[in-house]
Scaffold this motif. Structure first.
Motif, PDB file in Angstrom:
ATOM      1  N   CYS A 123       2.093  -1.339  -6.614  1.00  0.00           N
ATOM      2  CA  CYS A 123       0.744  -0.968  -6.164  1.00  0.00           C
ATOM      3  C   CYS A 123       0.764  -0.647  -4.667  1.00  0.00           C
ATOM      4  N   HIS A 161      -4.552  -0.445  -6.064  1.00  0.00           N
ATOM      5  CA  HIS A 161      -3.700  -0.655  -7.245  1.00  0.00           C
ATOM      6  C   HIS A 161      -3.253   0.661  -7.879  1.00  0.00           C
ATOM      7  N   CYS A 216       2.713  -6.882  -6.748  1.00  0.00           N
ATOM      8  CA  CYS A 216       1.393  -6.946  -6.123  1.00  0.00           C
ATOM      9  C   CYS A 216       0.713  -8.244  -6.532  1.00  0.00           C
TER      10      CYS A 216
HETATM   11 ZN   LIG Z   1      -2.014  -4.330  -7.732  1.00  0.00          ZN
END
Ligand SMILES: [Zn+2]
Length: 382
Positions: free
Chosen positions: A256, A239, A249
């Motif tokens: 990310c 992340h 994401c």
């Molecule tokens: Zn993420």
């Protein structure tokens, strides 16, 4: 105070003896005393206790280094067991290992990911089956280690966040406490890093393990210990943002690294560009091997992005060893040179000689790491 020190010394001696017996096939009491620099009387007392507990047994006689024949002592490797459990989005994987770290049985049960409570029931059921099969009582079980892809407070066993299983602030540890053994819950990448480290601890102190599965995680070993961060949130490499307003994401944020480098991102990208509908990484690998042009292009781009992430990591931590693992090993095993080239080109700060990048040597090391946790805790001299 005296009594505390005395019992601590006693405990330390006991653990040292068990650890030595784990290394040696058979050894005499005299040799134990010499190797560990513990008096023969202490060794004898300990061996008698360990024999009563079924941990060691006497086997024939062995030439001692003193020249006389002496009774040899052997560890009863099936005297204690440990169980590793991995909860993945599709499977419950369980591994039973004995004190000598030999795998006795591995099972894998598919689940529907229809709620954590159902998954827990299924996991407990299967732990019960395996314990019954090998007649393992809770006295013989050193503990259960549980791996999952999420943020975990290791001390409390509370899963702070695991979006792949749909849980938040969930006490997973208490769901297994009826077993009356120590329960350890940890992040999958941490446990993979830990297992790889245990197998290389004679040559390494520090290690980074990048786990590529449905997500992308990072396990950090510093000075032989898992580094969890002050809030148990270290290693959320997946992340780290690599683009402003980038791809969405699964965590809800945009840009990310995981959105570009998880196993699923390869599959989704392929389906999007080719209008095919491949379902898993094996199918992608098949396409790649068949020299499918789309698959090749997508993998090239994937490797560039992955290398960028790893390069950033190396810049921060300056490790000697980075291991790439997870469910993507077989696809990446021939690609490591490409990854290295991507990372070390235009890199003035480090080079191949100072940081080795390799593909993990073990499959499902998170499961084995989970199984090792109770054994290592049992043997650890504190
Ligand atoms: Zn993420």
């Amino acid at each position: 105070m005296m009594e505390i020190n005395h019992s601590k010394i006693k405990e330390t001696n006991r653990k040292k003896i068990i650890t030595l017996l784990l290394e040696k096939n058979e050894i005499t009491k005299l040799d134990i005393s010499r190797k560990l620099d513990i008096s023969i009387t202490t060794v004898s007392t300990n061996i008698t206790e360990l024999k009563d507990e079924g941990i060691v047994e006497e086997v024939g006689s062995l030439e001692s280094t003193g020249g006389r024949k002496a009774i040899a002592i052997k560890l009863n490797e099936n005297c204690r067991y440990s169980i590793g459990v991995a909860l993945t989005p599709n499977h419950i994987k369980i591994s039973l290992v004995n004190l000598k770290k030999n795998i006795i049985e591995n099972i894998r049960v598919r689940h529907k990911n229809d709620g954590i409570e159902n998954i827990i029931v299924l996991a407990n059921e299967n732990i019960g089956i395996i314990m019954n099969k090998y007649s393992i009582s809770s006295e013989k079980l050193l503990g259960v280690g549980i791996s999952l892809q999420g943020t975990v407070d290791f001390k409390t066993g509370i899963v702070k966040y695991c979006y792949l299983l749909g849980i938040k602030d969930f006490n997973l540890k208490e769901k297994f406490e009826h077993l009356n053994v120590p329960i350890y819950v940890d992040n999958e990448a941490n446990l993979s890093a830990y297992y790889e480290f245990l197998n290389r601890k004679d040559i390494l102190n520090n290690l980074l393990y990048i786990s590529i599965t449905d997500g992308l995680g990072l396990g950090i070993i510093i000075n032989g210990k898992i580094y969890r961060g002050d809030n148990n949130s270290s290693g959320e490499m997946g992340h780290m943002k690599i683009a402003i307003n980038g791809k969405k994401c699964k965590c809800g944020a945009k840009g990310c690294l995981e959105a570009y480098t998880s196993m699923n991102s390869l599959i989704d990208n392929y389906n999007e560009v080719s209008s095919c509908n491949i379902l898993d990484i094996d199918e992608f690998e098949e396409k790649y091997i068949q020299k499918d042009e789309v698959a090749q292009k997508i993998l090239d781009k994937y490797l560039k992005t992955l290398s960028l992430g790893i390069s950033n990591l190396i810049m921060i931590l300056d490790p000697n060893s980075v291991i790439i693992g997870g469910d993507i090993n077989s696809l990446l095993k021939d690609k490591i040179e490409v990854v290295k080239k991507n990372i070390y080109k235009d890199n003035l700060f480090t080079d191949e000689n100072s940081c080795n990048i390799s593909i993990a040597s073990f499959k499902e090391s998170y499961l084995l790491g989970a199984a090792m946790m109770p054994i290592e805790e049992f043997l650890e001299i504190k």
